[in-house]
Design an enzyme around this catalytic site. Sequence first.
Site, PDB file in Angstrom:
ATOM      1  N   LYS A  64       2.957  -2.539   1.097  1.00 14.58           N
ATOM      2  CA  LYS A  64       2.716  -0.246   0.847  1.00 14.58           C
ATOM      3  C   LYS A  64       3.439   0.005   2.223  1.00 14.58           C
ATOM      4  CE  LYS A  64      -1.283  -0.354  -0.283  1.00 14.58           C
ATOM      5  NZ  LYS A  64      -2.171   0.478  -1.777  1.00 14.58           N
ATOM      6  N   THR A  84       2.272   3.293  -1.227  1.00 17.30           N
ATOM      7  CA  THR A  84       1.814   4.543  -1.188  1.00 17.30           C
ATOM      8  C   THR A  84       2.038   4.877   0.566  1.00 17.30           C
ATOM      9  OG1 THR A  84       1.222   5.349  -3.187  1.00 17.30           O
ATOM     10  CG2 THR A  84       0.812   6.388  -1.744  1.00 17.30           C
ATOM     11  N   SER A 173      -3.620   7.261  -8.603  1.00 19.36           N
ATOM     12  CA  SER A 173      -4.109   6.688  -7.476  1.00 19.36           C
ATOM     13  C   SER A 173      -5.387   7.372  -8.043  1.00 19.36           C
ATOM     14  CB  SER A 173      -3.803   6.305  -6.081  1.00 19.36           C
ATOM     15  OG  SER A 173      -2.771   5.817  -6.174  1.00 19.36           O
ATOM     16  N   THR A 243       2.620   4.013 -16.399  1.00 17.81           N
ATOM     17  CA  THR A 243       1.867   4.523 -16.088  1.00 17.81           C
ATOM     18  C   THR A 243       1.619   3.807 -14.472  1.00 17.81           C
ATOM     19  OG1 THR A 243       0.131   2.786 -16.667  1.00 17.81           O
ATOM     20  CG2 THR A 243       1.263   5.134 -17.744  1.00 17.81           C
ATOM     21  N   GLY A 265      -2.150  -4.360 -15.146  1.00 16.79           N
ATOM     22  CA  GLY A 265      -2.032  -6.239 -15.981  1.00 16.79           C
ATOM     23  C   GLY A 265      -1.727  -5.650 -17.232  1.00 16.79           C
ATOM     24  N   TYR A 315       4.127  -5.559 -10.880  1.00 20.17           N
ATOM     25  CA  TYR A 315       2.852  -5.911  -9.917  1.00 20.17           C
ATOM     26  C   TYR A 315       2.266  -7.219 -10.880  1.00 20.17           C
ATOM     27  CZ  TYR A 315      -0.071  -5.259  -5.405  1.00 20.17           C
ATOM     28  OH  TYR A 315      -0.378  -5.460  -5.254  1.00 20.17           O
TER      29      TYR A 315
HETATM   30  C1  LIG Z   1      -3.173  -3.721  -5.378  1.00 18.05           C
HETATM   31  C2  LIG Z   1      -2.464  -2.956  -5.707  1.00 18.05           C
HETATM   32  C3  LIG Z   1      -1.926  -1.896  -5.528  1.00 18.05           C
HETATM   33  C4  LIG Z   1      -1.532  -0.465  -5.862  1.00 18.05           C
HETATM   34  N1  LIG Z   1      -1.276   0.493  -4.844  1.00 18.05           N
HETATM   35  C5  LIG Z   1      -0.557   1.379  -5.646  1.00 18.05           C
HETATM   36  C6  LIG Z   1       0.040   2.808  -4.565  1.00 18.05           C
HETATM   37  O1  LIG Z   1      -0.767   1.806  -3.654  1.00 18.05           O
HETATM   38  N2  LIG Z   1       0.357   3.305  -4.400  1.00 18.05           N
HETATM   39  C7  LIG Z   1       0.685   3.800  -6.240  1.00 18.05           C
HETATM   40  O2  LIG Z   1       1.688   4.326  -7.217  1.00 18.05           O
HETATM   41  N3  LIG Z   1       0.525   2.231  -7.398  1.00 18.05           N
HETATM   42  C8  LIG Z   1      -0.284   1.283  -6.955  1.00 18.05           C
HETATM   43  N4  LIG Z   1      -0.344   0.282  -7.542  1.00 18.05           N
HETATM   44  C9  LIG Z   1      -0.387   0.435  -9.555  1.00 18.05           C
HETATM   45  C10 LIG Z   1       0.875  -0.443  -9.555  1.00 18.05           C
HETATM   46  O3  LIG Z   1       2.146   0.372  -8.884  1.00 18.05           O
HETATM   47  C11 LIG Z   1       1.461  -0.450 -10.874  1.00 18.05           C
HETATM   48  O4  LIG Z   1       1.961   0.400 -11.420  1.00 18.05           O
HETATM   49  C12 LIG Z   1      -0.356  -0.746 -11.312  1.00 18.05           C
HETATM   50  O5  LIG Z   1      -0.372  -2.056 -11.076  1.00 18.05           O
HETATM   51  C13 LIG Z   1       0.658  -0.933 -13.347  1.00 18.05           C
HETATM   52  O6  LIG Z   1       1.042  -2.169 -13.063  1.00 18.05           O
HETATM   53  P1  LIG Z   1       1.032  -3.561 -13.437  1.00 18.05           P
HETATM   54  O7  LIG Z   1       0.530  -4.242 -14.900  1.00 18.05           O
HETATM   55  O8  LIG Z   1       2.382  -4.322 -13.737  1.00 18.05           O
HETATM   56  O9  LIG Z   1       0.106  -4.197 -12.069  1.00 18.05           O
HETATM   57  C14 LIG Z   1      -1.120  -0.604  -7.398  1.00 18.05           C
HETATM   58  C15 LIG Z   1      -1.391  -1.805  -7.345  1.00 18.05           C
HETATM   59  C16 LIG Z   1      -2.331  -3.057  -6.990  1.00 18.05           C
HETATM   60  C17 LIG Z   1      -2.488  -3.303  -8.141  1.00 18.05           C
END
Ligand SMILES: Cc1cc2nc3c(=O)[nH]c(=O)nc-3n(C[C@H](O)[C@H](O)[C@H](O)COP(=O)(O)O)c2cc1C
Length: 342
Positions: A64, A84, A173, A243, A265, A315
């Site tokens: 972050k 963010t 978010s 997204t 996920g 992520y």
């Molecule tokens: C623990 C955690 C914290 C996250 N923090 C942010 C964030 O601060 N800002 C943001 O735009 N997305 C945030 N995300 C979303 C991820 O950037 C990503 O868009 C979302 O998890 C979907 O992707 P994934 O299925 O590969 O995890 C976060 C996701 C997780 C799991």
Amino acid sequence: MYHLIKPLLFRLDPEFTHTLALRSLKFAYDLGFMSFPTTSENSIINYWNLSFPNRIGLAAGFDKNGDYVDQLARLGFGFIEIGTLTPKPQVGNPKPRLFRLPNQKAVINRMGVNNKGIDYAAKRLAEINYRGVLGINIGKNRETPNEHASHDYLQGMRKLWPFASYFTINISSPNTPGLRDLQNEDLLLKLLADLKHEQHLIQKEQNKFIPLIVKIAPDLNDAAIDMLADIFLHTEIDGIIATNTSVNRFNIHDKQINETGGLSGEPLQRQSLHVIKKLQATLNQRIPIISSGGIMSEQSVQDSFAVGADLIQVYTGMIYEGPGLIKRLASQSRHVQKRVLA
Ligand SMILES: Cc1cc2nc3c(=O)[nH]c(=O)nc-3n(C[C@H](O)[C@H](O)[C@H](O)COP(=O)(O)O)c2cc1C
């Protein structure tokens, strides 16, 4: 290797494990255990005048505050997004606020945009060696009303302009109450007009163009997705991330499923892909799209390209598959020469 230590890591608290993983990465880096990933010159990809060594990026929220950019770069990412970041630091929600759903390869988080603020990040970014594509995801503070949201995003842009390859405008978010209302037509038109105006101003002042990329939620009906696509064309937004995490629970049965927060996920992928497909029906590739949501395997990368994604972010895949996933996906994505629409 990761699959050997994963059962052990999964016994620990998820947020603690995350910090432990990042600190271990830094330790290995400081000891000189991490070599540069190799990149072949002919595989460079260009978007927004930026050169991406491959199409696989790190999604926002993992680092972050920009504390681990040099270390994360060694895992083979083609680009890295931090944030963010908000103008003022935020502690986020009380712990526990991160939950694993191992049977679903999913997590639920309600971190609440915890971050050390834009001033801290500016100091950290001034010290890094990484010269690759760096996205900076910016947001508004929790207590800033939506009518004044642009003020917060503008502060982020101004302060972090020297360090950004692109800015992501986080309006999706689920853990900042009311934030997603910025996706409503009137608020969004005003916000994006303000930000584009500032983008042009700073570009003239600094003689440096920084693209603005908007990150949207997966929880939108088709009419809302069409409306967003029209707004992005109208306001000349440079890119889209589709997204963020979902408030949908996809009929999953799991003891953690009722935790409040955003789900990410594997179960998210279908919904994220639907959003991309629907956006492309209007956009027809006129605005580059970064796919985020459920990228856990070579197949999920292929699925994203098939609906018209240009770039990919990971992520939750890192949590379940380990850091080796990145080099695997990057090497696969290098063979993608051309986007294919379904
Ligand atoms: C623990 C955690 C914290 C996250 N923090 C942010 C964030 O601060 N800002 C943001 O735009 N997305 C945030 N995300 C979303 C991820 O950037 C990503 O868009 C979302 O998890 C979907 O992707 P994934 O299925 O590969 O995890 C976060 C996701 C997780 C799991």
